[in-house]
Scaffold this active site. Structure first.
Site, mmCIF file in Angstrom:
data_model
loop_
_atom_site.group_PDB
_atom_site.id
_atom_site.type_symbol
_atom_site.label_atom_id
_atom_site.label_comp_id
_atom_site.label_asym_id
_atom_site.label_seq_id
_atom_site.Cartn_x
_atom_site.Cartn_y
_atom_site.Cartn_z
ATOM 1 N N TYR A 15 0.842 -1.205 0.000
ATOM 2 C CA TYR A 15 0.000 0.000 0.000
ATOM 3 C C TYR A 15 0.878 1.257 0.000
ATOM 4 O O TYR A 15 0.648 2.187 -0.779
ATOM 5 C CB TYR A 15 -0.926 -0.023 1.218
ATOM 6 C CG TYR A 15 -1.634 1.283 1.482
ATOM 7 C CD1 TYR A 15 -2.714 1.695 0.702
ATOM 8 C CD2 TYR A 15 -1.211 2.131 2.511
ATOM 9 C CE1 TYR A 15 -3.356 2.906 0.935
ATOM 10 C CE2 TYR A 15 -1.847 3.346 2.759
ATOM 11 C CZ TYR A 15 -2.914 3.731 1.967
ATOM 12 O OH TYR A 15 -3.542 4.934 2.199
HETATM 13 P P1 NAP Z 1 -13.215 4.152 2.012
HETATM 14 O O1 NAP Z 1 -14.387 4.390 2.877
HETATM 15 O O2 NAP Z 1 -12.794 2.738 1.728
HETATM 16 O O3 NAP Z 1 -13.507 4.886 0.614
HETATM 17 C C1 NAP Z 1 -12.821 4.574 -0.543
HETATM 18 C C2 NAP Z 1 -13.657 5.010 -1.723
HETATM 19 O O4 NAP Z 1 -12.947 4.675 -2.924
HETATM 20 C C3 NAP Z 1 -15.040 4.328 -1.819
HETATM 21 O O5 NAP Z 1 -16.020 5.293 -2.002
HETATM 22 C C4 NAP Z 1 -14.930 3.460 -3.064
HETATM 23 O O6 NAP Z 1 -16.116 3.367 -3.820
HETATM 24 C C5 NAP Z 1 -13.894 4.251 -3.876
HETATM 25 N N1 NAP Z 1 -13.342 3.378 -4.909
HETATM 26 C C6 NAP Z 1 -12.757 2.166 -4.755
HETATM 27 N N2 NAP Z 1 -12.498 1.641 -5.971
HETATM 28 C C7 NAP Z 1 -12.942 2.524 -6.898
HETATM 29 C C8 NAP Z 1 -12.979 2.537 -8.316
HETATM 30 N N3 NAP Z 1 -12.529 1.512 -9.047
HETATM 31 N N4 NAP Z 1 -13.509 3.603 -8.943
HETATM 32 C C9 NAP Z 1 -14.007 4.655 -8.223
HETATM 33 N N5 NAP Z 1 -14.021 4.695 -6.877
HETATM 34 C C10 NAP Z 1 -13.492 3.639 -6.219
HETATM 35 O O7 NAP Z 1 -11.920 4.889 2.563
HETATM 36 P P2 NAP Z 1 -11.819 6.067 3.665
HETATM 37 O O8 NAP Z 1 -11.897 5.497 5.020
HETATM 38 O O9 NAP Z 1 -12.731 7.162 3.253
HETATM 39 O O10 NAP Z 1 -10.305 6.514 3.446
HETATM 40 C C11 NAP Z 1 -9.933 7.198 2.266
HETATM 41 C C12 NAP Z 1 -8.463 6.937 1.974
HETATM 42 O O11 NAP Z 1 -7.643 7.488 3.019
HETATM 43 C C13 NAP Z 1 -8.044 5.478 1.953
HETATM 44 O O12 NAP Z 1 -8.352 4.882 0.704
HETATM 45 C C14 NAP Z 1 -6.552 5.549 2.201
HETATM 46 O O13 NAP Z 1 -5.829 5.617 0.991
HETATM 47 C C15 NAP Z 1 -6.373 6.865 2.943
HETATM 48 N N6 NAP Z 1 -5.828 6.700 4.304
HETATM 49 C C16 NAP Z 1 -6.317 5.754 5.137
HETATM 50 C C17 NAP Z 1 -5.816 5.638 6.437
HETATM 51 C C18 NAP Z 1 -6.381 4.645 7.424
HETATM 52 O O14 NAP Z 1 -5.968 4.671 8.601
HETATM 53 N N7 NAP Z 1 -7.290 3.789 7.042
HETATM 54 C C19 NAP Z 1 -4.801 6.499 6.860
HETATM 55 C C20 NAP Z 1 -4.344 7.470 6.000
HETATM 56 C C21 NAP Z 1 -4.859 7.563 4.718
HETATM 57 P P3 NAP Z 1 -17.395 2.478 -3.331
HETATM 58 O O15 NAP Z 1 -18.020 3.268 -2.213
HETATM 59 O O16 NAP Z 1 -18.232 2.384 -4.555
HETATM 60 O O17 NAP Z 1 -16.847 1.165 -2.860
#
Ligand code: NAP
Length: 215
Positions: free
Chosen positions: A129
Site C-alpha cells: 500500500y
Molecule cells: P473508504 O471508505 O474505503 O472509501 C474509498 C472510496 O474509494 C469508496 O467510495 C470506493 O467506492 C472508492 N473506490 C474504490 N475503488 C474505486 C474505483 N474503481 N472507482 C471509483 N471509486 C473507487 O476509505 P476512507 O476510510 O474514506 O479513506 C480514504 C483513503 O484514506 C483510503 O483509501 C486511504 O488511501 C487513505 N488513508 C487511510 C488511512 C487509514 O488509517 N485507514 C490512513 C491514511 C490515509 P465504493 O463506495 O463504490 O466502494
C-alpha cells in the site's frame, strides 16, 4: 470553485462532499461508481457523475471536464488484495492526474497517508500500500498541476475535533475521518498549501493555524 471529488461514496469522501455542498463558495460534483449512490446524492441535491478508476484516462477526463479542482479521496480499501492496491491506489490515482492534465483542471489534491514519503517508516504489514501511494504521490509531484498532497495519520471514526497539527508539528498519530474531510475542503482553495506534501494529525489548532505553524 467547482470541485470534483473522487471516492465520494467513501467515509472521508461522503463527509467531504457534504461539507463542500454546504459551502457557498464551492460547487461540488461527486464521482461515484453505482447508480444507487448517484440516486442518494441526487436526493440531497448534489451533482454526481458515474465513473470508475478502472476506466480509461479519456473517460476520467470527460467526467471532470469543466471543473476547477479535483480531490482524490478514493482507495481500494483493506478488504481487497494487492492487485487492487496496484489498480486503484497506484494506477487509478495516476490516471486521474493524467485526466486532470488532459481536461485542463489545474488544481489537484491527493489524499495520501502519513509517512508515505519516508520508506524507513513503512509498516511491513501493508508495505505494498505504501509503495502504491509513494509512486502515486511522486507522479502528482512531477505533474504540471497545482497540487497538494495531504498525508493524514491513522483514520478513526470519532467525532470531528476541528483541531490539528500539521507538517513539522505533526507526529505519527490519529485523526478522525471527519477532520480529514474538513481539512481537504479547506486545502483545496488554500494557495499556501500549493506544491506541498503535508502530514496531518489531530492536535491543538484550527486548520488555518496548524498549517501556518507547520508548513
Ligand atoms: P473508504 O471508505 O474505503 O472509501 C474509498 C472510496 O474509494 C469508496 O467510495 C470506493 O467506492 C472508492 N473506490 C474504490 N475503488 C474505486 C474505483 N474503481 N472507482 C471509483 N471509486 C473507487 O476509505 P476512507 O476510510 O474514506 O479513506 C480514504 C483513503 O484514506 C483510503 O483509501 C486511504 O488511501 C487513505 N488513508 C487511510 C488511512 C487509514 O488509517 N485507514 C490512513 C491514511 C490515509 P465504493 O463506495 O463504490 O466502494
Amino acid at each position: 470553485m467547482k470541485v470534483f471529488v473522487i471516492g465520494a461514496n467513501g467515509q472521508v469522501g461522503h463527509e467531504l462532499v457534504n461539507t463542500l455542498h454546504k459551502n457557498e463558495h464551492h460547487e461540488v460534483t461527486a464521482m461515484v461508481r453505482k447508480e444507487e449512490q448517484q440516486k442518494e446524492l441526487e436526493d440531497k441535491g448534489i451533482t454526481s457523475v458515474i465513473a470508475d478508476l478502472e476506466g480509461s484516462v479519456d473517460e476520467l477526463a470527460e467526467a471532470m471536464k469543466g471543473q476547477d479542482a479535483v480531490i482524490f479521496a478514493a482507495g481500494s480499501g483493506g478488504g481487497t488484495g494487492q492487485d487492487m492496491t496496484l489498480l486503484i491506489d497506484l494506477d487509478g490515482a495516476v490516471k486521474t492526474v493524467e485526466a486532470a492534465e488532459q481536461a485542463g483542471v489545474q488544481r489537484y489534491v491527493m489524499l495520501s497517508a502519513f509517512g508515505v514519503g519516508d520508506r524507513s517508516t513503512w509498516s511491513d504489514e501493508i508495505k505494498p500500500y505504501y509503495v502504491a501511494k509513494y509512486y502515486a504521490d511522486h507522479h502528482v509531484e512531477e505533474s504540471s498541476l497545482d497540487w497538494t498532497i495531504l498525508r493524514p495519520g491513522a483514520l478513526t471514526d470519532d467525532a470531528a475535533t476541528g483541531k490539528y497539527a500539521a507538517g513539522k508539528d505533526a507526529e505519527a498519530g490519529e485523526i478522525t475521518r471527519n477532520d480529514v474531510a474538513h481539512a481537504l475542503a479547506h486545502i483545496v482553495d488554500d494557495s499556501s498549501t500549493s506544491k506541498k506534501a503535508i502530514e496531518l494529525v489531530n492536535g491543538k489548532h484550527p486548520i488555518e493555524a496548524a498549517l501556518k505553524s507547520g508548513i
